[in-house]
Design an enzyme around this catalytic site. Sequence first.
Site, PDB file in Angstrom:
ATOM      1  CD  GLU A 162      -8.855   6.100  -4.829  1.00  0.00           C
ATOM      2  OE1 GLU A 162      -9.991   6.713  -4.276  1.00  0.00           O
ATOM      3  OE2 GLU A 162      -8.208   6.029  -5.162  1.00  0.00           O
ATOM      4  CE  LYS A 214      -7.506   1.784  -4.045  1.00  0.00           C
ATOM      5  NZ  LYS A 214      -6.376   2.268  -2.983  1.00  0.00           N
ATOM      6  CB  THR A 231     -11.341   1.958  -1.922  1.00  0.00           C
ATOM      7  OG1 THR A 231     -10.485   2.423  -1.487  1.00  0.00           O
ATOM      8  CG2 THR A 231     -11.269   3.282  -2.917  1.00  0.00           C
ATOM      9  CG  PHE A 233     -10.790   1.632   4.658  1.00  0.00           C
ATOM     10  CD1 PHE A 233     -10.809   0.797   3.596  1.00  0.00           C
ATOM     11  CD2 PHE A 233     -10.114   2.933   4.560  1.00  0.00           C
ATOM     12  CE1 PHE A 233     -10.139   1.966   2.737  1.00  0.00           C
ATOM     13  CE2 PHE A 233      -9.202   3.473   3.137  1.00  0.00           C
ATOM     14  CZ  PHE A 233     -10.127   2.653   2.540  1.00  0.00           C
ATOM     15  CG  ASP A 244      -2.210   1.062   1.173  1.00  0.00           C
ATOM     16  OD1 ASP A 244      -1.883   1.625  -0.265  1.00  0.00           O
ATOM     17  OD2 ASP A 244      -2.704   1.237   1.877  1.00  0.00           O
TER      18      ASP A 244
END
Length: 319
Positions: A90, A126, A150, A172, A17
């Site tokens: 993303e 994303k 996400t 998350f 990440d």
Amino acid sequence: MPSQLELLRQYTTVVADTGDFETMRAHQPTDATTNPSLILKAVQKDTYRPLLERTVQDFPHATLPELTDRLLVAFGREILAIVPGRVSTEVDARLSFDTQATLARARDIIHLYAQAGIPRERILIKIASTWEGIEAARILQAEGIACNLTLLFSLPQAVACADAKVQLISPFVGRIYDWYKKAAGPQWDEAASGGINDPGVQSVTAIFNYFKHHGIATEIMGASFRNIDQIRALAGCDLLTISPELLSQLADSTEPLAKILDSAAAAKQAVPALACDEISFRTQLNENAMATEKLAEGIRLFVADAIKLDALLNAARAA
């Protein structure tokens, strides 16, 4: 003795990440994820600044959104030269409530990768887990464009993503933990709320059990960790995306690490199905104060960093 990182790889696909290439070379993850905040952080370092400057120089007449996408793809190409698997790129968080605009930007990103000779099988687009984002992902998946949903904080979001047949979700952990810790204030008991009792861990575990019980093919990638106890408590999850600092901690530890999440065990649990139409989605999300607040906050934070990245691109273009 094997490290905890080596042990984790036996149960779970390890994902980096970060936008930092050296971290990826050091820890050899299978995949990598990026987001606006990580890219913003990277391009402010001397090591990565040339990527931004080269993008601006090579495309002097590009619009700002085009420049942003080209910069993201430039990072993605470098990452894919290091990792053997996939990279997540993303879509601008400012489009989180616009299905059609999200579709257009996602297709543009895939086109830029294709121009660079990168097959779409190595790309995950994303997108934030709003209703509009999930609907965009539904269409993209039908077109053969794999998506990573996400900013996911609740089971209703996960179930809607599964209904859309998205490739992967990123529930998350750390931001859920943050919310509950803040809400508890002085009454928060760190020892009693750690490991498998961590509220973020419990959220991902519930999603894992639901998906495995109902035979859902969508991959689950735990994300946003605050400590390695959260990671250890999710050993066995399909994937985990981990920051450089926590990857290093896992690599430096030789303590035992057991598999916690188990697909076969989850399949045997009694897990009732949730409705996933738009009204049910919005109602259930609205009833979850944590998920509602963290989704909105997450989008705002990513938008703020996207605006800062715009400013850096404009400054480089004016130089």
